[in-house]
Design a protein around this motif. Sequence first.
Motif, PDB file in Angstrom:
ATOM      1  N   VAL A 127       3.380  35.640  53.148  1.00  0.00           N
ATOM      2  CA  VAL A 127       1.956  35.345  53.384  1.00  0.00           C
ATOM      3  C   VAL A 127       1.287  36.579  53.983  1.00  0.00           C
ATOM      4  N   GLY A 128       0.098  36.923  53.466  1.00  0.00           N
ATOM      5  CA  GLY A 128      -0.648  38.078  53.964  1.00  0.00           C
ATOM      6  C   GLY A 128      -0.598  39.197  52.935  1.00  0.00           C
ATOM      7  N   SER A 129      -1.711  39.416  52.236  1.00  0.00           N
ATOM      8  CA  SER A 129      -1.724  40.376  51.127  1.00  0.00           C
ATOM      9  C   SER A 129      -2.587  41.586  51.423  1.00  0.00           C
ATOM     10  N   GLY A 173      -8.481  32.589  64.555  1.00  0.00           N
ATOM     11  CA  GLY A 173      -7.972  32.119  63.269  1.00  0.00           C
ATOM     12  C   GLY A 173      -7.350  30.749  63.457  1.00  0.00           C
ATOM     13  N   GLY A 174      -7.963  29.769  62.826  1.00  0.00           N
ATOM     14  CA  GLY A 174      -7.479  28.390  62.956  1.00  0.00           C
ATOM     15  C   GLY A 174      -7.017  27.840  61.620  1.00  0.00           C
ATOM     16  N   GLY A 175      -6.311  28.692  60.864  1.00  0.00           N
ATOM     17  CA  GLY A 175      -5.777  28.253  59.564  1.00  0.00           C
ATOM     18  C   GLY A 175      -4.409  27.621  59.736  1.00  0.00           C
ATOM     19  N   ARG A 176      -3.550  27.840  58.739  1.00  0.00           N
ATOM     20  CA  ARG A 176      -2.245  27.163  58.730  1.00  0.00           C
ATOM     21  C   ARG A 176      -1.414  27.518  59.960  1.00  0.00           C
ATOM     22  N   ILE A 177      -1.328  28.826  60.279  1.00  0.00           N
ATOM     23  CA  ILE A 177      -0.513  29.210  61.437  1.00  0.00           C
ATOM     24  C   ILE A 177      -1.216  28.823  62.733  1.00  0.00           C
ATOM     25  N   GLY A 178      -2.519  29.161  62.840  1.00  0.00           N
ATOM     26  CA  GLY A 178      -3.274  28.840  64.057  1.00  0.00           C
ATOM     27  C   GLY A 178      -3.132  27.368  64.421  1.00  0.00           C
ATOM     28  N   GLN A 179      -3.280  26.503  63.435  1.00  0.00           N
ATOM     29  CA  GLN A 179      -3.181  25.054  63.698  1.00  0.00           C
ATOM     30  C   GLN A 179      -1.779  24.675  64.173  1.00  0.00           C
ATOM     31  N   ASN A 238      -4.239  34.944  64.704  1.00  0.00           N
ATOM     32  CA  ASN A 238      -3.672  34.314  63.513  1.00  0.00           C
ATOM     33  C   ASN A 238      -4.628  34.347  62.326  1.00  0.00           C
ATOM     34  N   CYS A 239      -5.311  35.497  62.157  1.00  0.00           N
ATOM     35  CA  CYS A 239      -6.212  35.648  61.006  1.00  0.00           C
ATOM     36  C   CYS A 239      -5.692  36.799  60.140  1.00  0.00           C
ATOM     37  N   PRO A 240      -6.071  36.851  58.875  1.00  0.00           N
ATOM     38  CA  PRO A 240      -5.619  37.960  58.031  1.00  0.00           C
ATOM     39  C   PRO A 240      -6.278  39.273  58.440  1.00  0.00           C
ATOM     40  N   ASP A 279     -11.572  43.707  56.205  1.00  0.00           N
ATOM     41  CA  ASP A 279     -12.528  44.689  56.738  1.00  0.00           C
ATOM     42  C   ASP A 279     -13.042  44.352  58.130  1.00  0.00           C
ATOM     43  N   SER A 280     -13.343  43.065  58.394  1.00  0.00           N
ATOM     44  CA  SER A 280     -13.948  42.780  59.691  1.00  0.00           C
ATOM     45  C   SER A 280     -12.928  42.425  60.779  1.00  0.00           C
ATOM     46  N   THR A 281     -11.634  42.404  60.435  1.00  0.00           N
ATOM     47  CA  THR A 281     -10.653  42.201  61.516  1.00  0.00           C
ATOM     48  C   THR A 281      -9.884  43.494  61.821  1.00  0.00           C
ATOM     49  N   LYS A 282     -10.027  44.494  60.973  1.00  0.00           N
ATOM     50  CA  LYS A 282      -9.337  45.777  61.207  1.00  0.00           C
ATOM     51  C   LYS A 282      -9.874  46.406  62.500  1.00  0.00           C
ATOM     52  N   ALA A 332      -0.159  38.513  63.505  1.00  0.00           N
ATOM     53  CA  ALA A 332      -0.962  38.514  62.271  1.00  0.00           C
ATOM     54  C   ALA A 332      -0.778  39.851  61.554  1.00  0.00           C
ATOM     55  N   ARG A 333      -1.379  40.903  62.046  1.00  0.00           N
ATOM     56  CA  ARG A 333      -1.170  42.239  61.494  1.00  0.00           C
ATOM     57  C   ARG A 333      -1.436  43.264  62.586  1.00  0.00           C
ATOM     58  N   GLY A 334      -0.635  44.327  62.615  1.00  0.00           N
ATOM     59  CA  GLY A 334      -0.754  45.334  63.660  1.00  0.00           C
ATOM     60  C   GLY A 334      -2.127  45.974  63.709  1.00  0.00           C
ATOM     61  N   GLY A 354       4.521  40.406  69.882  1.00  0.00           N
ATOM     62  CA  GLY A 354       4.342  40.061  68.475  1.00  0.00           C
ATOM     63  C   GLY A 354       5.349  40.820  67.647  1.00  0.00           C
ATOM     64  N   ASP A 355       5.128  40.826  66.337  1.00  0.00           N
ATOM     65  CA  ASP A 355       6.121  41.466  65.460  1.00  0.00           C
ATOM     66  C   ASP A 355       5.481  42.342  64.396  1.00  0.00           C
ATOM     67  N   VAL A 356       4.167  42.577  64.517  1.00  0.00           N
ATOM     68  CA  VAL A 356       3.492  43.320  63.449  1.00  0.00           C
ATOM     69  C   VAL A 356       2.999  44.666  63.959  1.00  0.00           C
ATOM     70  N   TRP A 357       3.104  45.676  63.111  1.00  0.00           N
ATOM     71  CA  TRP A 357       2.886  47.060  63.492  1.00  0.00           C
ATOM     72  C   TRP A 357       2.052  47.755  62.431  1.00  0.00           C
ATOM     73  N   ALA A 402     -10.407  33.309  53.224  1.00  0.00           N
ATOM     74  CA  ALA A 402      -9.732  33.749  54.452  1.00  0.00           C
ATOM     75  C   ALA A 402      -9.822  35.253  54.689  1.00  0.00           C
ATOM     76  N   TYR A 403     -10.207  36.011  53.661  1.00  0.00           N
ATOM     77  CA  TYR A 403     -10.288  37.472  53.818  1.00  0.00           C
ATOM     78  C   TYR A 403     -11.728  37.934  54.023  1.00  0.00           C
ATOM     79  N   GLY A 404     -12.500  37.156  54.752  1.00  0.00           N
ATOM     80  CA  GLY A 404     -13.896  37.509  55.006  1.00  0.00           C
ATOM     81  C   GLY A 404     -14.797  36.550  54.260  1.00  0.00           C
TER      82      GLY A 404
END
Length: 368
Positions: free
Chosen positions: A93-95, A169-175, A226-228, A231-234, A255-257, A279-282, A355-357
């Motif tokens: 998950v996460g493209s 982020g209140g999607g699948r993981i957030g919930q 917990n959001c992808p 552009d607006s979360t980078k 989510a992402r580093g 966390g685990d993302v870099w 989910a990507y904006g």
Amino acid sequence: MKILLVLYDAGSHAKDEPRLLGCTENELGLRDWIESQGHTLVTTSDKDGENSTVDKEIVDAEIVITTPFHPAYITKERIDKAKKLKICITAGVGSDHVDLDAANARDIAVLEVTGSNVQSVAEHVVMTMLVLVRNFVPAHEQIIEGGWNVAAVAKDSYDIEGKVIGTVGGGRIGQRVLKRLAPFNPMELLYYDYQPMPKDVEKEIGCRHVPDLKEMLSVCDIVTINCPLHDSTKGMFNKELISHMKDGAWLVNTARGAICVTDDIVEALKSGKIRGYGGDVWNPQPAPKDHPWRYMRNKWGGGNAMTPHISGTSIDAQGRYSEGTKNILEVYFSGKQNYRPQDVICINGHYGTKAYGDDKEHKAHVSK
Ligand code: NAI
């Protein structure tokens, strides 16, 4: 057709555990099946740099499959070179490792195995919160180093009970994170998302939507992202946004580093603005040896609960995302486009997910 599969190398671990499917040795368990369909499979872990195997092999590949754990960055430059590329599949998950606007501009479909590891990540998030809040790492280090000093650990150890906890982020993981936290009796469970949950879901979880991110951050003792990445979360968690967090809060990011600004996190931990980060993302992955998140500590020597990118790749998750990848390939080979709707990130030059904006943001970026 040629399929390029990019995974991490596992060496002897692949033999130790044949269900470790997400590695170059075990190839998602798909080689025999792909070849029986008459297709060519090229598998590699060599993904970075201009002369990488990915750069050489992508030129005539029709399908690229990669995982977020060892992501092949499918940039615009690579897409320009990949004249035959029709579909990018994320085994997981996460493209965000694919330039989605560039994919849309070329009509390249992007699919992922939505939901395949959301429970795994949610468990990791709760674990990381406990590790940080209870100050587990310094306590454990003390023990394996032969020490015993209760006070040194206890002075920075708290309970989750009674805390305000919020997810961006209140999607699948957030919930799932919020649901798993409810039995700890937090003071309140909050979330920030431009797509609010249905009211009955909010009620079932016992959480409240906060429409303003800074307002939510200002009251949270623990924040989880917990959001992808888009552009607006980078770089969203930069010095400015962090300044709105409650002093001494804990921040967990699986989510992402790149959602967090590396040096701003280090600085916030050092100054005590945040008490801990885990966390685990870099960014990038694999993390270089000198990545400061490996070594950062708070003023008392704790506050770091980082791991390699493992949360979504438990053995259970690997079975699910391998199976899901096969299902996506089956649909692609059939020539129909009847994918599971939730798996579609991009199709026919458009985003298949919000989910990507939001839409406005996408229209501004899709150059088609
Ligand atoms: P999802 O699509 O179910 O939920 C994502 C939510 O984030 C959506 O509700 C969306 O509206 C919201 N969102 C997007 N931009 C936002 C913003 N700027 N502010 C607030 N909310 C925003 O996705 P799911 O399954 O919950 O996964 C979320 C992310 O977690 C993935 O995109 C991926 O980056 C990461 N992930 C990490 C894994 C790991 O192993 N560490 C494994 C799986 C996912």
